[in-house]
Design a protein around this motif. Structure first.
Motif, short mmCIF file in Angstrom:
data_model
loop_
_atom_site.label_atom_id
_atom_site.label_comp_id
_atom_site.label_asym_id
_atom_site.label_seq_id
_atom_site.Cartn_x
_atom_site.Cartn_y
_atom_site.Cartn_z
N LEU A 202 -27.27 -38.35 23.46
CA LEU A 202 -27.49 -37.63 24.91
C LEU A 202 -26.08 -36.50 24.82
O LEU A 202 -26.13 -35.61 25.35
CB LEU A 202 -27.19 -38.70 25.94
CG LEU A 202 -28.53 -39.59 26.19
CD1 LEU A 202 -28.02 -40.68 27.01
CD2 LEU A 202 -29.40 -38.59 26.76
N ASN A 203 -24.99 -36.94 24.41
CA ASN A 203 -23.82 -36.27 24.51
C ASN A 203 -23.99 -34.72 23.90
O ASN A 203 -23.76 -33.80 24.40
CB ASN A 203 -22.67 -36.92 23.66
CG ASN A 203 -21.56 -36.90 24.27
OD1 ASN A 203 -20.99 -36.02 24.79
ND2 ASN A 203 -20.85 -38.07 24.36
N LEU B 256 -26.14 -40.35 30.15
CA LEU B 256 -24.99 -40.42 29.28
C LEU B 256 -23.98 -41.17 29.90
O LEU B 256 -23.52 -42.13 29.41
CB LEU B 256 -24.37 -39.18 29.07
CG LEU B 256 -23.29 -38.98 28.17
CD1 LEU B 256 -23.41 -39.68 27.02
CD2 LEU B 256 -22.54 -37.64 28.29
N THR B 257 -23.49 -41.21 31.25
CA THR B 257 -22.52 -41.83 32.00
C THR B 257 -22.99 -43.08 31.99
O THR B 257 -22.02 -44.11 31.59
CB THR B 257 -22.31 -41.15 33.48
OG1 THR B 257 -22.42 -39.81 33.27
CG2 THR B 257 -20.83 -41.83 34.00
N TYR B 258 -24.15 -43.44 32.33
CA TYR B 258 -24.61 -44.87 32.35
C TYR B 258 -24.52 -45.76 31.12
O TYR B 258 -24.11 -46.67 31.11
CB TYR B 258 -25.90 -44.84 32.96
CG TYR B 258 -26.36 -46.13 33.11
CD1 TYR B 258 -26.17 -46.92 34.43
CD2 TYR B 258 -27.40 -46.94 32.30
CE1 TYR B 258 -26.70 -48.21 34.79
CE2 TYR B 258 -27.64 -48.46 32.49
CZ TYR B 258 -27.44 -48.89 33.88
OH TYR B 258 -27.71 -50.33 33.91
N TYR B 259 -25.15 -44.99 29.98
CA TYR B 259 -24.97 -45.69 29.07
C TYR B 259 -23.76 -45.95 28.21
O TYR B 259 -23.47 -46.84 27.53
CB TYR B 259 -26.33 -45.14 27.97
CG TYR B 259 -27.69 -45.65 28.24
CD1 TYR B 259 -27.79 -46.84 28.29
CD2 TYR B 259 -28.27 -44.69 28.70
CE1 TYR B 259 -29.17 -47.41 28.43
CE2 TYR B 259 -29.67 -45.08 29.39
CZ TYR B 259 -30.32 -46.44 29.30
OH TYR B 259 -31.25 -46.80 29.51
N THR B 260 -22.92 -44.82 28.34
CA THR B 260 -21.41 -45.11 27.76
C THR B 260 -20.78 -46.37 28.53
O THR B 260 -20.34 -47.16 27.71
CB THR B 260 -20.70 -43.75 27.67
OG1 THR B 260 -21.19 -43.16 29.12
CG2 THR B 260 -21.22 -42.70 26.81
N GLN B 261 -20.97 -46.06 29.73
CA GLN B 261 -20.14 -47.24 30.57
C GLN B 261 -20.88 -48.53 30.27
O GLN B 261 -20.05 -49.55 30.16
CB GLN B 261 -20.19 -46.86 31.93
CG GLN B 261 -19.43 -45.84 32.55
CD GLN B 261 -17.97 -45.90 32.30
OE1 GLN B 261 -17.66 -47.01 32.22
NE2 GLN B 261 -17.18 -44.84 31.99
N TYR B 262 -22.13 -48.71 29.89
CA TYR B 262 -22.78 -50.11 29.74
C TYR B 262 -22.34 -50.55 28.24
O TYR B 262 -22.00 -51.50 28.37
CB TYR B 262 -24.39 -49.53 29.62
CG TYR B 262 -25.15 -50.63 29.56
CD1 TYR B 262 -25.56 -51.61 30.34
CD2 TYR B 262 -25.29 -51.28 28.15
CE1 TYR B 262 -26.02 -52.84 30.11
CE2 TYR B 262 -26.38 -52.30 27.81
CZ TYR B 262 -26.59 -53.19 28.71
OH TYR B 262 -27.42 -54.28 28.59
#
Ligand code: TTP
Ligand code: MG
Length: 595
Positions: A39-40, A91-97
């Motif tokens: 995603l990044n 991206l934000t969601y999965y990295t934080q997850y």
């Protein structure tokens, strides 16, 4: 401030050994990691497309007055933006997850590990430090997992990608734009160095502030009664001022650095406009290229600036992980034997054989202790404060291991059985009662599912705690607040008796509190103790004469050694230490009671 030494570690921004260990925690969530990286790259790749589309819009459509084409390009730009936003969201969601899942596991492990640590560990470690590990340090790892590692990839990727576009469009103009880079790199280098130093300062002063705060809030009533508010306030003000200064120092560097980067970026754009404008006038390049370059120049400053911030995140995280692993690797434990002997249906015989013990060798607090208790007997231990009475309990329950000698239960060395098995048979009422937050009920049962509500009520009735509990608004469901601040000392004691009795232990240990309670409560407690002792092996550290008189054996402890042993009458007849103690201390109690 030696205690803060750990918190001052500020090592490398990358340590392959630590990183390897950290990645181990990510492994179960590898697919999220891969997803985040993909995603990044997509997000990073989309950004630099926009200036290029602008260039096409200007050169191919605006100049040639092709409105239809322009509309398509604008729609295309719009589509890229929407898509990029959506990707950014994922991206934000999965990295934080990823970050949250990883630190969840790590926190579990850390807490579980802390639970296994022995009393010796807690003797030498301030509580605040352990709390910091589980909160702050783990939080900085979250930052590493959720943004640090992955974002570094994307920042590097974006910079390369932008440079690629720039050189593809016009290499001379690219060189002009990049001419400010040496200054930017040098500035970043200086900034990083300064921020790193001031960060360490901030951390150091914050640790001081925290420990001062913790200690003084805990001891607030003492401060107030001795009227020391002013002095303490002054001390605190100084610490607080140091903390502020450290923070302002670090803010200063940020305040210089960020506008500095802005300035450089403006200079770079000015150079582009000046040089590129000339080129456009001379028709060496198209106007759209100039447009694109202005945007690219704005774009590549951000990731380069952010990289220095990422550096800080990495460095903090490395230092935090070092501290966390140090705690995880701490092996101050009471180990179980490889093949523990079974301890079934314990009768409750206890024997101490030449036991010697020290909290810190060679300061022995118990020397050559030998005694024997038959199942069902009560032994009272008396002696001056600091004689080692509580220490006897600490070693019988294996909170600490002894230096030499043997402690046997039913003839089995307690080091040869599983700690858990041993402790299953022992209940303990400590000098200071510890209540947990939760209901009275859960404090009595300690949330043991094997203890039914009926057992709780029965135990409370037997020790006489039932009466005051019934009078509480929610009775057994009344919340215990702040370690029992709303209960009296005597009430807390009765709850702890009920807790001990609900377990129906074979061996009961009672470290009687010296604190005096009113006569009514005293009587209640006396009855409660009698109830507790029935049919069990008991060791009682007693201050109440009646408890002592009824004991089968009294051990007189003096400076860690057994000086006298026998029952009440025998010891009185001896006219030794016990006799003197009795004369001094217990006679009074008797007189008061009989009047
Ligand atoms: P204790 O065994 O606590 O003495 P005590 O229980 O007889 O005293 P009191 O009646 O006041 O409850 O302490 C014996 C010695 O061991 C004393 O010098 C303090 C020391 N000690 C430690 O160093 N660490 C500990 O955790 C404890 C409990 C005691
Ligand atoms: Mg004690």
């Amino acid at each position: 401030m030696a205690d803060n030494k750990d918190d001052e570690i500020l090592g490398k921004a990358y340590d392959s050994k630590l990183m390897k260990r950290l990645l181990f925690y990510i492994r179960p969530y590898k697919k999220y990691m891969v997803l985040a990286i993909i995603l990044n790259i997509i997000v990073a790749a989309l950004g630099p497309l926009r200036p290029y589309l602008t260039k096409i819009a200007v050169d191919d459509y605006i100049f040639h007055k092709n409105y239809m084409g322009l509309l398509w390009i604008v729609l295309g730009l719009f589509a890229v933006l929407i898509f990029q936003s959506f990707m950014q969201y994922l991206l934000t969601y999965y990295t934080q997850y990823l970050g949250q899942r990883t630190i969840l596991d790590l926190r579990h492990q850390l807490f579980a590990h802390t639970q296994r640590l022995a009393a010796r560990f807690f003797d030498k470690t301030p509580i605040g430090r352990i709390v910091t590990r589980v909160t702050n340090d783990i939080e900085s790892l979250n930052e590493l997992f959720s943004s640090g590692i992955i974002m570094v990839f994307s920042d590097v990727f974006i910079v390369i990608w932008i440079f690629g576009f720039m050189f593809f469009l016009d290499w001379k103009l690219s060189l002009v734009a990049l001419s400010v880079l040496p200054i930017l790199f040098y500035g970043t280098f200086l900034f990083r160095k300064k921020v790193r130093e001031s960060y360490r300062d901030v951390r150091f002063h914050l640790a001081r502030l925290n420990s001062y705060m913790q200690e003084h809030v805990t001891g607030m009533s003492i401060i107030q009664i001795f009227h020391k508010q002013k002095e303490e306030y002054k001390d605190f003000s100084n610490i607080n001022a140091d903390h502020k200064k450290a923070n302002i120092d670090s803010i200063f560097y940020y305040a210089v650095f960020y506008p500095g980067v802005e300035l450089l970026s403006s200079i770079a754009i000015a150079l582009i406009v000046w040089y590129g404008g000339g080129e456009v006038v001379q028709k060496n390049i198209q106007l759209g290229v100039l447009f694109a370059f202005i945007q690219y120049t704005e774009m590549f400053f951000r990731p380069i600036r952010d990289l220095s911030e990422k550096y800080n995140i990495m460095q903090t995280a490395m230092a935090s992980s070092e501290r966390i692993f140090k705690l995880l690797d701490d092996d101050t434990m009471i180990h179980n034997p490889a093949q523990p002997l079974p301890l079934t249906d314990l009768q409750g015989a206890i024997e101490f054989k030449n036991v010697t013990f020290a909290y810190n060798e060679p300061d022995y607090v118990l020397k050559n202790i030998s005694f024997k208790i038959e199942p069902g007997q009560t032994v009272a231990i008396v002696g001056a404060t600091g004689a080692g009475k509580t220490s006897i309990i600490n070693i019988l329950t294996r909170f600490y291991d002894i230096s030499s000698g043997e402690i046997l239960v039913d003839g089995i060395d307690i080091r040869k059985v599983d700690k858990k098995e041993l402790r299953k048979y022992i209940s303990i009422v400590l000098q200071d009662v510890f209540l947990f937050s939760g209901s009275i009920k859960s404090n009595i049962s300690m949330n043991n599912p094997e203890i039914a509500d009926e057992d709780i009520y029965r135990a409370s009735r037997l020790v006489g705690a039932d009466k005051f509990i019934q009078q509480l608004p929610l009775q057994y469901n009344e919340e215990v607040k702040e370690r029992g601040a709303t209960l009296s000392v005597g009430q807390k004691q009765l709850i702890s008796f009920a807790r001990a009795l609900a377990y129906d232990p074979r061996i009961l240990i009672l470290d009687e509190a010296t604190s005096s309670v009113d006569t009514d409560t005293e009587q209640l407690i006396q009855q409660a103790i009698e109830e507790l002792l029935k049919g069990r092996t008991a060791i009682v550290i007693a201050h109440r004469l009646s408890t002592i008189q009824n004991a089968d054996t009294i051990i007189v402890l003096h400076k860690g050694e057994i000086k006298e042993m026998g029952n009440h009458q025998e010891l009185l007849a001896k006219r030794g230490i016990y006799y003197k103690l009795y004369q001094l201390q217990y006679k009074d109690q008797e007189r008061i009671k009989s009047t």
